[in-house]
Design a protein around this motif. Structure first.
Motif, PDB file in Angstrom:
ATOM      1  N   VAL A  75       0.677  -1.235  -0.123  1.00 36.09           N
ATOM      2  CA  VAL A  75      -0.020  -0.150   0.131  1.00 36.09           C
ATOM      3  C   VAL A  75       0.913   1.399   0.132  1.00 36.09           C
ATOM      4  N   ILE A  84      -4.969   5.879  -2.215  1.00 38.72           N
ATOM      5  CA  ILE A  84      -5.165   4.722  -1.566  1.00 38.72           C
ATOM      6  C   ILE A  84      -6.858   4.561  -1.789  1.00 38.72           C
ATOM      7  N   ALA A  85      -7.607   5.706  -1.054  1.00 35.58           N
ATOM      8  CA  ALA A  85      -9.106   5.505  -1.108  1.00 35.58           C
ATOM      9  C   ALA A  85     -10.011   5.515  -2.349  1.00 35.58           C
ATOM     10  N   LEU A  90      -7.869   0.982  -4.575  1.00 39.20           N
ATOM     11  CA  LEU A  90      -8.095   0.351  -3.469  1.00 39.20           C
ATOM     12  C   LEU A  90      -8.457  -1.220  -3.827  1.00 39.20           C
ATOM     13  N   THR A  93      -5.238  -2.868  -5.011  1.00 38.40           N
ATOM     14  CA  THR A  93      -4.243  -2.907  -4.144  1.00 38.40           C
ATOM     15  C   THR A  93      -4.334  -4.107  -2.974  1.00 38.40           C
TER      16      THR A  93
END
Length: 340
Positions: A75, A84-85, A90, A93
């Motif tokens: 991450v 990342i969100a 997401l 990942t």
């Protein structure tokens, strides 16, 4: 009248010979460390009889779920990019994280099969299921093949770049486990490459660009951890314990030089990355994150210098202060990502 016994009666003679104790032999009967000539392979140790334990439990322990914390590096690239969100980031990942857990567990099984004799000489590794006789080598290899296949399928279904990275990771780690782990410098290089591949996996899975500064931080940070691990092994076990042949060619001064240089390069690269990514934010969150980053690295260096970093995951799980420092760093980094 009964006769009066003499003041001192001679002790009864025993038919059993007296067992030598620690003082009479000059060494302990239990726990004597095996000695080897420098460069010689570890002596053969007879395999223990297979014990009746849960097959699932033995396989799960051999997969080392505690070490899956290393795969959280997946991450790192999406987090540093501030995406990342995002829905399209997401999911891939998380798939990359699961895929690395599968293939890394497969490598652990292969490594334990290749090192079964040396592991039986190690004070901790001898308790692993394969070395302890709880899991047969053929069964472990079959499970490893299934885990590799599952991880590769997940990787290629996510993106071909992630699939190629997983193939490269498996090739490098198989070479390490079967041949190159006994070669000084090459063993450190291959283990470091495994950490670096984890760090870029999330970015490749989600199709995110990866900055040069990020690669430098991930690469030298990985070298810092791996060199510290070797230094701790040399410090606690010695070079002639027979548990790792490459330790014969290392010295504590050389390994200290490597992890010191790696620590300095990691801090420098992180500072340059933080200064570059401050943007137009009113509060320099990225710059402020340098403080907990450096403090956390120095805190970890204390464990390396004391010879207690042979198992990095134990430090991560057991050092509460290091966890608190890492949380502060993560909060500052996240604020910087949101504010940019």
């Amino acid at each position: 009248m009964m006769p009066i016994a003499t003041a001192i009666d001679p002790p009864p003679l025993s038919s059993e010979p007296r067992r030598p104790d620690r003082e009479s032999t000059g060494r302990s009967v239990v726990g004597h460390r095996a000695r080897h000539a420098p460069g010689a392979p570890p002596r053969s140790v007879s395999a223990p009889r297979l014990r009746r334990v849960s097959l699932f439990g033995a396989v799960l322990r051999s997969m080392r779920p505690k070490q899956w914390t290393k795969n959280l590096l997946v991450v790192a690239a999406p987090l540093a990019a501030g995406q990342i969100a995002e829905p399209g980031v997401l999911g891939p990942t998380l798939v990359a994280f699961v895929a690395f857990c599968l293939v890394s567990s497969a490598i652990y099984l292969v490594n334990d099969c290749a090192d079964v004799q040396a592991d039986r000489l190690h004070p901790r590794k001898r308790l692993r299921p394969i070395a302890a006789g709880e899991l047969a080598v053929p069964v472990a290899l079959v499970v490893a093949a299934l885990l590799m296949a599952a991880g590769l399928v997940a990787g290629f279904l996510t993106s071909w770049e992630l699939g190629v990275l997983l193939v490269s990771y498996l090739a490098a780690q198989v070479l390490y486990s079967c041949w190159l782990k006994h070669e000084p410098v090459l063993d450190i290089t291959l283990v470091t490459s495994g950490f670096l591949m984890r760090a870029v996996a999330g970015g490749l899975a989600a199709g995110l660009p990866i900055s040069d500064w990020f690669l430098l931080v991930a690469g030298f940070g990985s070298l810092f951890i791996v060199a510290g691990k070797r230094y701790s092994e040399l410090h606690t076990l010695g070079s002639e314990a027979g548990t790792r042949r490459s330790l014969v060619r290392y010295t504590d001064t050389y390994l200290r030089f490597v992890w010191s240089i790696a620590a300095a390069a990691t801090i420098t690269a992180y500072c340059l990355w933080a200064f570059e990514n401050n943007g137009d934010s009113e509060v320099p969150w990225h710059t402020l994150s340098i403080v907990p980053f450096v403090v956390g690295l120095l805190r970890y260096a204390v464990d390396i210098d004391a010879g207690e970093a042979a198992e990095p995951e134990d430090i991560v799980w057991g050092d509460r202060l290091l966890q608190a420092i890492g949380l502060v760093w993560l909060v500052l980094l996240s604020l910087g990502v949101v504010d940019v």
